[in-house]
Design an enzyme around this catalytic site. Structure first.
Site, PDB file in Angstrom:
ATOM      1  N   LYS A   1     -16.206  -6.958   6.103  1.00 43.73           N
ATOM      2  CA  LYS A   1     -14.956  -7.734   6.053  1.00 43.73           C
ATOM      3  C   LYS A   1     -14.524  -8.217   7.445  1.00 43.73           C
ATOM      4  O   LYS A   1     -13.522  -8.919   7.562  1.00 43.73           O
ATOM      5  CB  LYS A   1     -13.837  -6.878   5.457  1.00 43.73           C
TER       6      LYS A   1
ATOM      7  N   SER B   1      -3.422  -7.932   2.642  1.00 48.27           N
ATOM      8  CA  SER B   1      -3.569  -7.791   4.090  1.00 48.27           C
ATOM      9  C   SER B   1      -3.957  -9.122   4.729  1.00 48.27           C
ATOM     10  O   SER B   1      -3.492  -9.450   5.825  1.00 48.27           O
ATOM     11  CB  SER B   1      -4.619  -6.726   4.404  1.00 48.27           C
TER      12      SER B   1
ATOM     13  N   ARG C   1      -1.640  -5.154  -8.883  1.00 47.50           N
ATOM     14  CA  ARG C   1      -0.534  -6.038  -8.526  1.00 47.50           C
ATOM     15  C   ARG C   1      -0.249  -7.060  -9.622  1.00 47.50           C
ATOM     16  O   ARG C   1       0.876  -7.422  -9.878  1.00 47.50           O
ATOM     17  CB  ARG C   1      -0.857  -6.784  -7.224  1.00 47.50           C
TER      18      ARG C   1
ATOM     19  N   HIS D   1       0.840  -1.208   0.000  1.00 47.43           N
ATOM     20  CA  HIS D   1       0.000   0.000   0.000  1.00 47.43           C
ATOM     21  C   HIS D   1       0.877   1.260   0.000  1.00 47.43           C
ATOM     22  O   HIS D   1       0.590   2.220  -0.711  1.00 47.43           O
ATOM     23  CB  HIS D   1      -0.901   0.040   1.247  1.00 47.43           C
TER      24      HIS D   1
HETATM   25  N1  COA Z   1      -0.411  -3.859  -2.007  1.00 48.21           N
HETATM   26  C1  COA Z   1      -0.788  -4.687  -1.033  1.00 48.21           C
HETATM   27  N2  COA Z   1      -2.048  -5.154  -0.882  1.00 48.21           N
HETATM   28  C2  COA Z   1      -2.935  -4.734  -1.767  1.00 48.21           C
HETATM   29  C3  COA Z   1      -2.628  -3.870  -2.820  1.00 48.21           C
HETATM   30  C4  COA Z   1      -1.285  -3.433  -2.927  1.00 48.21           C
HETATM   31  N3  COA Z   1      -0.885  -2.627  -3.909  1.00 48.21           N
HETATM   32  N4  COA Z   1      -3.739  -3.669  -3.555  1.00 48.21           N
HETATM   33  C5  COA Z   1      -4.705  -4.365  -2.975  1.00 48.21           C
HETATM   34  N5  COA Z   1      -4.238  -5.002  -1.897  1.00 48.21           N
HETATM   35  C6  COA Z   1      -4.958  -5.923  -1.023  1.00 48.21           C
HETATM   36  C7  COA Z   1      -5.765  -5.259   0.060  1.00 48.21           C
HETATM   37  O1  COA Z   1      -5.048  -5.136   1.265  1.00 48.21           O
HETATM   38  C8  COA Z   1      -6.914  -6.225   0.218  1.00 48.21           C
HETATM   39  O2  COA Z   1      -6.483  -7.295   1.004  1.00 48.21           O
HETATM   40  P1  COA Z   1      -7.506  -8.243   1.807  1.00 48.21           P
HETATM   41  O3  COA Z   1      -8.688  -8.490   0.951  1.00 48.21           O
HETATM   42  O4  COA Z   1      -6.663  -9.429   2.028  1.00 48.21           O
HETATM   43  O5  COA Z   1      -7.837  -7.508   3.067  1.00 48.21           O
HETATM   44  C9  COA Z   1      -7.137  -6.773  -1.185  1.00 48.21           C
HETATM   45  O6  COA Z   1      -5.900  -6.606  -1.831  1.00 48.21           O
HETATM   46  C10 COA Z   1      -8.205  -6.086  -1.962  1.00 48.21           C
HETATM   47  O7  COA Z   1      -7.922  -4.691  -1.999  1.00 48.21           O
HETATM   48  P2  COA Z   1      -9.096  -3.630  -2.232  1.00 48.21           P
HETATM   49  O8  COA Z   1      -9.893  -4.010  -3.389  1.00 48.21           O
HETATM   50  O9  COA Z   1      -8.490  -2.266  -2.209  1.00 48.21           O
HETATM   51  O10 COA Z   1     -10.042  -3.889  -0.988  1.00 48.21           O
HETATM   52  P3  COA Z   1     -10.133  -3.125   0.324  1.00 48.21           P
HETATM   53  O11 COA Z   1     -11.002  -3.939   1.233  1.00 48.21           O
HETATM   54  O12 COA Z   1      -8.812  -2.755   0.868  1.00 48.21           O
HETATM   55  O13 COA Z   1     -10.901  -1.756  -0.059  1.00 48.21           O
HETATM   56  C11 COA Z   1     -12.738  -0.408  -0.926  1.00 48.21           C
HETATM   57  C12 COA Z   1     -12.115  -1.799  -0.742  1.00 48.21           C
HETATM   58  C13 COA Z   1     -12.853   0.313   0.402  1.00 48.21           C
HETATM   59  C14 COA Z   1     -11.851   0.412  -1.841  1.00 48.21           C
HETATM   60  C15 COA Z   1     -14.125  -0.669  -1.556  1.00 48.21           C
HETATM   61  O14 COA Z   1     -14.824  -1.570  -0.768  1.00 48.21           O
HETATM   62  C16 COA Z   1     -14.950   0.597  -1.717  1.00 48.21           C
HETATM   63  O15 COA Z   1     -14.775   1.338  -2.646  1.00 48.21           O
HETATM   64  N6  COA Z   1     -15.886   0.827  -0.774  1.00 48.21           N
HETATM   65  C17 COA Z   1     -16.767   1.979  -0.832  1.00 48.21           C
HETATM   66  C18 COA Z   1     -18.166   1.593  -1.311  1.00 48.21           C
HETATM   67  C19 COA Z   1     -18.369   1.955  -2.741  1.00 48.21           C
HETATM   68  O16 COA Z   1     -18.140   3.070  -3.181  1.00 48.21           O
HETATM   69  N7  COA Z   1     -18.831   0.962  -3.502  1.00 48.21           N
HETATM   70  C20 COA Z   1     -19.008   1.107  -4.910  1.00 48.21           C
HETATM   71  C21 COA Z   1     -17.679   0.934  -5.613  1.00 48.21           C
HETATM   72  S1  COA Z   1     -17.870  -0.005  -7.045  1.00 48.21           S
END
Ligand code: COA
Length: 163
Positions: free
Chosen positions: A49, A136, A98, A25
């Site tokens: 989650k 994560s 990624r 991140h």
């Molecule tokens: N390095 C390390 N880990 C990474 C990464 C990177 N560059 N990119 C993604 N990840 C990991 C994250 O830690 C996460 O891990 P986990 O699932 O094991 O906890 C996974 O990959 C997925 O990442 P992400 O898609 O960013 O999920 P998130 O839970 O961290 O965040 C939100 C999701 C908050 C961005 C999303 O739920 C959101 O937009 N919510 C708001 C509601 C909304 O607007 N909805 C409509 C959108 S379509």
């Protein structure tokens, strides 16, 4: 006087659950700071989650990991990403890619966010090769089983795991 496009601050939202924040991140944040004047790090409440760390701790870990960066603001949020962008006057959503497997989900999410607001652009940066396998949930699993995650997470996260 209204500001022209050229003197408008370029602000992006970088959102996630950050349970916990990882070096992957942070790599995305540092790449984003080369493009944008300011990054708003949105720490999602995300009860669906069932995060291991509560919101306050996730925010603290993000803040402590980024304490040397000037053009960053960390906020907790629930609700839509586009609403968070409006609130902070951000025109872009920063995302990290990624691997090819991330693309389909990111494409869907970017398309949905564009449907919700045509004026907010999703911007993607490629993760550093060393972190393409980091997530994560892997970090939580490995750490809870006594594995070494010291090369994958910032110090404030490592300290929480040790506690
Ligand atoms: N390095 C390390 N880990 C990474 C990464 C990177 N560059 N990119 C993604 N990840 C990991 C994250 O830690 C996460 O891990 P986990 O699932 O094991 O906890 C996974 O990959 C997925 O990442 P992400 O898609 O960013 O999920 P998130 O839970 O961290 O965040 C939100 C999701 C908050 C961005 C999303 O739920 C959101 O937009 N919510 C708001 C509601 C909304 O607007 N909805 C409509 C959108 S379509």
């Amino acid at each position: 006087m209204p500001r022209s496009n050229s003197d408008r601050q370029h602000i992006a939202i970088y959102a996630g659950t950050f349970d916990p924040i990882t070096l992957g991140h942070l790599d995305v944040v540092h790449r984003g700071l080369k493009i944008f004047d300011q990054l708003i790090i949105g720490v999602a409440e995300n009860p669906k989650k069932c995060p291991m760390f509560d919101l306050e701790t996730r925010l603290a870990m993000v803040n402590e990991s980024l304490c040397d960066e000037k053009n960053i603001k960390t906020v907790a949020f629930k609700g839509l990403l586009v609403d968070l962008a409006h609130k902070h006057n951000a025109a872009a959503l920063l995302r990290g890619l990624r691997a090819a497997s991330d693309f389909e989900y990111e494409f869907q999410m970017a398309s949905m966010n564009r449907h919700l607001d045509q004026n907010i652009e999703s911007v993607f940066v490629m993760a550093r090769e060393d972190y393409t396998f980091v997530s994560s949930s892997f970090i939580r699993e490995i750490s809870s089983m006594g594995g070494d995650v010291s090369s994958l997470v910032p110090k404030p996260v490592l300290e929480r795991f040790k506690r």
